[in-house]
Enzyme design. Structure first.
Site, PDB file in Angstrom:
ATOM      1  N   GLU A 353       6.889   6.119  -3.417  1.00 28.98           N
ATOM      2  CA  GLU A 353       6.445   6.265  -1.997  1.00 28.98           C
ATOM      3  C   GLU A 353       5.016   6.862  -1.712  1.00 28.98           C
ATOM      4  OE1 GLU A 353       8.973   5.366  -0.604  1.00 28.98           O
ATOM      5  OE2 GLU A 353       8.525   4.963   1.622  1.00 28.98           O
TER       6      GLU A 353
HETATM    7  C1  LIG Z   1      11.714   4.361  -9.958  1.00 26.90           C
HETATM    8  C2  LIG Z   1      10.320   3.566  -8.991  1.00 26.90           C
HETATM    9  C3  LIG Z   1      10.922   2.785  -7.963  1.00 26.90           C
HETATM   10  C4  LIG Z   1      10.197   2.147  -7.055  1.00 26.90           C
HETATM   11  N1  LIG Z   1      10.475   1.446  -6.036  1.00 26.90           N
HETATM   12  C5  LIG Z   1       9.694   0.669  -5.384  1.00 26.90           C
HETATM   13  C6  LIG Z   1      10.222  -0.258  -4.519  1.00 26.90           C
HETATM   14  O1  LIG Z   1      11.522  -0.166  -3.780  1.00 26.90           O
HETATM   15  N2  LIG Z   1       9.630  -1.008  -3.824  1.00 26.90           N
HETATM   16  C7  LIG Z   1       8.101  -1.276  -3.920  1.00 26.90           C
HETATM   17  O2  LIG Z   1       7.440  -1.909  -3.388  1.00 26.90           O
HETATM   18  N3  LIG Z   1       7.611  -0.380  -5.035  1.00 26.90           N
HETATM   19  C8  LIG Z   1       8.541   0.559  -5.624  1.00 26.90           C
HETATM   20  N4  LIG Z   1       7.989   1.388  -6.963  1.00 26.90           N
HETATM   21  C9  LIG Z   1       6.575   1.218  -7.171  1.00 26.90           C
HETATM   22  C10 LIG Z   1       5.760   2.701  -6.594  1.00 26.90           C
HETATM   23  O3  LIG Z   1       5.649   2.806  -5.266  1.00 26.90           O
HETATM   24  C11 LIG Z   1       4.363   2.495  -7.532  1.00 26.90           C
HETATM   25  O4  LIG Z   1       4.769   2.729  -8.782  1.00 26.90           O
HETATM   26  C12 LIG Z   1       3.407   3.745  -6.991  1.00 26.90           C
HETATM   27  O5  LIG Z   1       3.036   3.259  -5.618  1.00 26.90           O
HETATM   28  C13 LIG Z   1       2.248   3.645  -8.108  1.00 26.90           C
HETATM   29  O6  LIG Z   1       1.595   2.550  -8.076  1.00 26.90           O
HETATM   30  P1  LIG Z   1       1.453   2.087  -9.663  1.00 26.90           P
HETATM   31  O7  LIG Z   1       2.654   2.464 -10.475  1.00 26.90           O
HETATM   32  O8  LIG Z   1       0.880   0.579  -9.832  1.00 26.90           O
HETATM   33  O9  LIG Z   1       0.281   3.228 -10.013  1.00 26.90           O
HETATM   34  P2  LIG Z   1      -1.288   2.956  -9.957  1.00 26.90           P
HETATM   35  O10 LIG Z   1      -1.562   2.928  -8.572  1.00 26.90           O
HETATM   36  O11 LIG Z   1      -2.070   2.237 -11.044  1.00 26.90           O
HETATM   37  O12 LIG Z   1      -1.799   4.610 -10.384  1.00 26.90           O
HETATM   38  C14 LIG Z   1      -1.919   4.980 -11.757  1.00 26.90           C
HETATM   39  C15 LIG Z   1      -2.415   6.382 -11.330  1.00 26.90           C
HETATM   40  O13 LIG Z   1      -3.709   6.510 -10.911  1.00 26.90           O
HETATM   41  C16 LIG Z   1      -3.465   7.443  -9.537  1.00 26.90           C
HETATM   42  N5  LIG Z   1      -4.435   6.852  -8.485  1.00 26.90           N
HETATM   43  C17 LIG Z   1      -4.410   5.483  -8.073  1.00 26.90           C
HETATM   44  N6  LIG Z   1      -5.260   5.577  -6.988  1.00 26.90           N
HETATM   45  C18 LIG Z   1      -5.911   6.619  -6.918  1.00 26.90           C
HETATM   46  C19 LIG Z   1      -6.840   7.207  -6.087  1.00 26.90           C
HETATM   47  N7  LIG Z   1      -7.471   6.395  -4.930  1.00 26.90           N
HETATM   48  N8  LIG Z   1      -7.352   8.281  -6.330  1.00 26.90           N
HETATM   49  C20 LIG Z   1      -6.672   9.340  -7.117  1.00 26.90           C
HETATM   50  N9  LIG Z   1      -5.600   8.766  -8.028  1.00 26.90           N
HETATM   51  C21 LIG Z   1      -5.405   7.814  -7.595  1.00 26.90           C
HETATM   52  C22 LIG Z   1      -2.062   7.567  -9.354  1.00 26.90           C
HETATM   53  O14 LIG Z   1      -1.863   8.542  -8.572  1.00 26.90           O
HETATM   54  C23 LIG Z   1      -1.674   7.506 -10.654  1.00 26.90           C
HETATM   55  O15 LIG Z   1      -1.578   8.688 -11.098  1.00 26.90           O
HETATM   56  C24 LIG Z   1       8.798   2.204  -7.548  1.00 26.90           C
HETATM   57  C25 LIG Z   1       8.429   2.765  -8.383  1.00 26.90           C
HETATM   58  C26 LIG Z   1       9.224   3.588  -9.464  1.00 26.90           C
HETATM   59  C27 LIG Z   1       8.754   4.146 -10.514  1.00 26.90           C
END
Ligand SMILES: Cc1cc2nc3c(=O)[nH]c(=O)nc-3n(C[C@H](O)[C@H](O)[C@H](O)COP(=O)(O)OP(=O)(O)OC[C@H]3O[C@@H](n4cnc5c(N)ncnc54)[C@H](O)[C@@H]3O)c2cc1C
Length: 376
Positions: A353
């Protein structure tokens, strides 16, 4: 909602969770079993109708009631709470943006035994949802959908998927039902915890849907989604409060039973102080979550409060669950006790989220806006 009605409903949910969910949560997690029956039990209590407006057959309760209910569910099972929360997001998107026909078609089922899921994230677009590549193209009588969504909660188990896709110049939301030709799911991801809630890829391969599957204003899907994110963040904060509260309860009970050096552990002031610090974390987190909920209920802008509540409460849950493992010593590190699971579940809450870095981005943006306005 009157305070009496709220606490009566919360008590009913707490009773259900304590009787039917809490003691099974560990087993369901070990077996990676989807909590469909427990969700059905919540639906029977009316919990899935909680925030749905009265005119659509719901209870029409406010956000303050919702967060108290979520705290209770999370204190029993994070997998159930997460499943419930995502389901409620789908329900409120539908109630908020659906046409009368769409609401009549899907809402009664979602209030009964159908489960909802939200598919936004893709492998290369998580924090930055503007980078999604999945598309919807117009056909003669509807749309053709293509995408590979990633990390979708309840993937494969849910019956109704709301999917965010590129569409024309913007993005739109589409409702896709399980069983639609071209819709398939990856296997559940092997996660560090939160195993009762399956997280899968959701693949749309030339899925053909009719025109009435477009939800909300065409081209404005991301905006509709982002509007529900504040609500979702308050919800994740409430889940974190429930989880941390439960971890503290287990740890405190242990301190009062376990003896070392000829006395109960709770007699050591160093451990009393750890427990006191944990208690402060839980209560401070709860108050921030309730403040965000009350701000939302007052119809005021609550983006910053929601981000603060999510960030603080999930960080608090991480600290409190880690300390709970510490307080149980070697036993805390084993699966004989639930606290190691709580610690693994808390980590997830810091990521979903909007990661806690993204919450800081949101708060910083609000601060700058406020400063710019005050100096204009
Ligand atoms: C158990 C689980 C359930 C989920 N359920 C859903 C769901 O139902 N529907 C759905 O659509 N998604 C879902 N997600 C996805 C979730 O919303 C994303 O994993 C999350 O938003 C982070 O995206 P990412 O994993 O691509 O990480 P990335 O965006 O690649 O981030 C990697 C790292 O970089 C940091 N970062 C990225 N951008 C910035 C910035 N601008 N400034 C500083 N730091 C930054 C992040 O904080 C993180 O530490 C789920 C994820 C998990 C683990």
């Amino acid at each position: 909602v009157e305070a009496d009605d709220r606490s009566a409903f919360v008590r009913v949910v707490r009773d259900f969770i304590e009787r039917h969910v809490q003691d099974q949560a560990g087993v369901l997690d070990e077996r990676a079993q989807f909590p469909r029956a427990a969700l059905g039990g919540l639906a029977a209590l009316g919990a899935t109708a909680l925030t749905v407006p009265l005119r659509h057959g719901g209870i029409g309760a406010d956000t303050q009631t919702y967060v108290e209910v979520l705290e209770e569910i999370a204190a029993g099972s994070i997998a159930l709470a997460g499943t419930y929360m995502v389901h409620m997001t789908v329900t409120s998107l539908l109630a908020g943006h659906g046409t009368d026909a769409q609401i009549a078609r899907w809402l009664p089922r979602l209030l009964d035994d159908s489960v909802g899921a939200m598919a936004m994230t893709e492998a290369d677009a998580g924090s930055d949802l503007r980078g999604i590549r999945g598309t919807a193209t117009d056909t003669e009588d509807g749309f053709r959908l293509n995408a590979t969504k990633m990390f979708i909660t309840s993937g494969g188990e849910a019956d109704v998927y709301v999917v965010l896709l590129r569409h024309g110049e913007g993005t739109s939301l589409f409702v896709v039902e399980r069983g639609t030709p071209g819709l398939s799911f990856g296997p559940p991801l092997r996660k560090m915890g939160y195993s009762g809630s399956p997280t899968t890829a959701v693949v749309l391969d030339d899925v053909l849907v009719e025109r009435d599957r477009l939800l909300g204003v065409p081209g404005k899907g991301l905006q509709s989604m982002l509007a529900t994110l504040d609500h979702g963040r308050i919800g994740v904060g409430a889940m974190a409060v429930g989880l941390a509260r439960r971890a503290l309860d287990v740890a405190y009970g242990y301190l009062c039973q376990r003896r070392q050096f000829g006395q109960e552990l709770i007699e050591f002031q160093g451990l009393q102080f750890m427990a006191a610090d944990m208690r402060i974390q839980v209560e401070a987190a709860r108050q921030l979550v309730r403040l965000a909920a009350a701000t939302r209920d007052a119809g005021e802008r609550h983006t910053e409060q929601a981000a603060m509540a999510k960030l603080f409460a999930t960080d608090a849950a991480m600290r409190v669950t880690t300390d709970a493992v510490q307080l149980l010593g070697g036993y805390g590190y084993t699966r004989e006790y639930p606290v190691e699971r709580y610690m693994r579940e808390a980590k997830m809450l810091q990521i979903v989220e909007g990661t806690n870095q993204i919450q800081r981005v949101v708060i910083s943006r609000q601060m700058r806006e406020l400063y710019a306005r005050s100096t204009a």
